[in-house]
Design an enzyme around this catalytic site. Sequence first.
Site, PDB file in Angstrom:
ATOM      1  N   HIS A  20      16.865  46.156  47.827  1.00  0.00           N
ATOM      2  CA  HIS A  20      17.364  45.990  49.071  1.00  0.00           C
ATOM      3  C   HIS A  20      16.099  45.716  50.140  1.00  0.00           C
ATOM      4  O   HIS A  20      16.468  44.874  50.995  1.00  0.00           O
ATOM      5  CB  HIS A  20      18.536  47.025  49.299  1.00  0.00           C
ATOM      6  N   ARG A  22      31.905  33.160  50.521  1.00  0.00           N
ATOM      7  CA  ARG A  22      32.737  34.132  49.991  1.00  0.00           C
ATOM      8  C   ARG A  22      33.968  34.795  50.446  1.00  0.00           C
ATOM      9  O   ARG A  22      33.711  35.361  51.523  1.00  0.00           O
ATOM     10  CB  ARG A  22      31.410  35.191  49.643  1.00  0.00           C
ATOM     11  N   ARG A  54      35.148  30.053  47.696  1.00  0.00           N
ATOM     12  CA  ARG A  54      35.119  30.703  46.235  1.00  0.00           C
ATOM     13  C   ARG A  54      36.393  31.739  46.424  1.00  0.00           C
ATOM     14  O   ARG A  54      36.461  32.320  47.311  1.00  0.00           O
ATOM     15  CB  ARG A  54      33.900  31.341  45.977  1.00  0.00           C
ATOM     16  N   GLU A  75      28.519  30.658  35.923  1.00  0.00           N
ATOM     17  CA  GLU A  75      27.672  31.661  35.986  1.00  0.00           C
ATOM     18  C   GLU A  75      27.687  32.677  34.728  1.00  0.00           C
ATOM     19  O   GLU A  75      27.147  33.882  34.862  1.00  0.00           O
ATOM     20  CB  GLU A  75      28.137  32.648  37.343  1.00  0.00           C
ATOM     21  N   ASN A  79      22.509  33.750  40.147  1.00  0.00           N
ATOM     22  CA  ASN A  79      22.332  35.269  40.281  1.00  0.00           C
ATOM     23  C   ASN A  79      22.915  35.914  38.994  1.00  0.00           C
ATOM     24  O   ASN A  79      22.189  36.376  38.019  1.00  0.00           O
ATOM     25  CB  ASN A  79      22.699  35.783  41.301  1.00  0.00           C
ATOM     26  N   ASP A  80      24.104  35.507  38.714  1.00  0.00           N
ATOM     27  CA  ASP A  80      24.990  36.099  37.384  1.00  0.00           C
ATOM     28  C   ASP A  80      24.529  35.398  36.291  1.00  0.00           C
ATOM     29  O   ASP A  80      24.622  35.930  35.167  1.00  0.00           O
ATOM     30  CB  ASP A  80      26.442  35.994  37.773  1.00  0.00           C
ATOM     31  N   ARG A 133      20.261  42.765  37.436  1.00  0.00           N
ATOM     32  CA  ARG A 133      19.251  42.492  38.734  1.00  0.00           C
ATOM     33  C   ARG A 133      18.809  43.513  39.385  1.00  0.00           C
ATOM     34  O   ARG A 133      17.822  43.448  40.514  1.00  0.00           O
ATOM     35  CB  ARG A 133      19.399  41.208  39.165  1.00  0.00           C
ATOM     36  N   CYS A 189      24.318  27.153  43.779  1.00  0.00           N
ATOM     37  CA  CYS A 189      24.531  28.109  44.936  1.00  0.00           C
ATOM     38  C   CYS A 189      24.174  29.274  44.888  1.00  0.00           C
ATOM     39  O   CYS A 189      24.148  30.400  45.805  1.00  0.00           O
ATOM     40  CB  CYS A 189      26.143  28.350  45.142  1.00  0.00           C
TER      41      CYS A 189
END
Length: 540
Positions: free
Chosen positions: A188, A295, A331, A430, A453-454, A464, A501
Amino acid sequence: MTVLKGEGVSKGVVFGKVRFFHRNSAAVEKRTVTDIEAETKRFEDARAAAVTQLANLYVKTRNELGEENSLLFQIHQMMLEDVDYGNSITDKITNEKVCAEYAVQETSKEFAEMFSQMDDEYMRGRAADVKDVSARVIAILTGKETGGLTGSAPCVLAADDLAPSETAQLDKAQVLAFITAEGSYNAHTAIFARTMGIPAVIGLKDQLASELEGKEVIVDGSTGCVYLDADKATRQAMNEKHQSEEARKRLLSLYRGRPTATKSGHHIDLCANIGNPKDMAAVLENDAEGIGLFRSEFLYLESSDYPTEEEQFQAYKAVAEKMNGKRVVIRTLDIGADKQADYFHLPKEANPAMGMRAIRICLTRPEIFKTQLRALYRASAYGKIAIMFPMITSVEEVQQCKQIAAQVRGELTQEGIPFSSSVELGIMIETPAAAVISDDLAKEVDFFSVGTNDLTQYTLACDRQNQDIARFCNTHHKAILRLIRMSAENAHKAGIWIGICGELGADESLTRTFVDMSIDELSVTPTSILGLRAAISEIE
């Protein structure tokens, strides 16, 4: 001159004095209490105050850093409100007749130990969250601040690592750069630094000694170097690099209003990822050519109950109207894993990242799905909306989604409610399964969007968010790039477009690769748009 070497996770060069983040780890004494009722109330009052603090942190972080970065504080709120957590503390107060802060401390240890022993990496990561929220409650009970920075002059902030709540509460005007002993690219602190545009170097380990307090250093967030007692030549070189970066920022403003195209005229749609209609100001300021990922789960996470069709319609309509005819890809619900809403009553799972989430919830609870689809189709009358289904692994799932969408269109037609007849339906690539059967999936939809990412996480079997295995999570892995290329080839064979994306979309070291793959759209955080447009314009 001494050069400390870590990992650069947020670009930029700064000169400044080091100040360490100091924590007030209040020593908790085991005190015996006689008024059990009063002590229990004392805990409940402190817990309520902590929940309020976290709610304020969520709003502050969402406004400053965006929806995705703020979701963790909702998870922290849910942890505090967890029945098992609360009961453990009140049982200790009642049965052991101990003070509230000691009961919180002991429960924190027990829960953290329980999480740390779990097989699932995601659940092991929750150990740190339990400690974080418990420390907040203890600070309230003891009347002591959790810690922070002393002094008011801007500094290079040093720490072993920073909890998300610690990072979010910092006065950003005080922080020139972050340097930490621990951390990972996807931690983070690193994410917040990139979002805020603050240089950051992590992983300095034992090099980050307390003797650095007050020392003048130069931080280079691109190379991961921290220079102590820099010589004249190094200072000059770093100053020139800093000036060059500032000049580049000014240059990027010249790309506002330009089309995104290579030197040969090949156009790419350069769009923005958003998590809330409030993000639209940044989208318009940075001149996005559309929304490549909206999102929608913010509507569910901000609510204490299922959002109504009307509430969803108003949110989607607002974004569609502001984009003034540019495509907005929304999405559908992606709840589950680390995004939880209590009223869904999702089962506790050993491996939530691969459990009941996203499209799996929608297909098993079609009444929730239909409500969202009705709102989306209604909003399509006010702009160019496309609908995207996440976490797809089979053709059958897509066909079920299309059948429910057709039912919704039929109902709206019967009710005389207007909607666009040209709403595109697409899916996220993904999962490795979706990429491998992308030739079959391409026949069912109007577009693909690669969620890197996924896709990275599932392809490499690497969580991750797990700092311990960050070095194994190679986002440039040949397997990932092959899956993306395969998906692009199959999309174009079927005559549909494909976008990216996920975070890789903004990785300029891969931009030429994506152009060579004939990727049609890149969707990134709004602040990455102008830099990426400049990079694309330099490609032959």
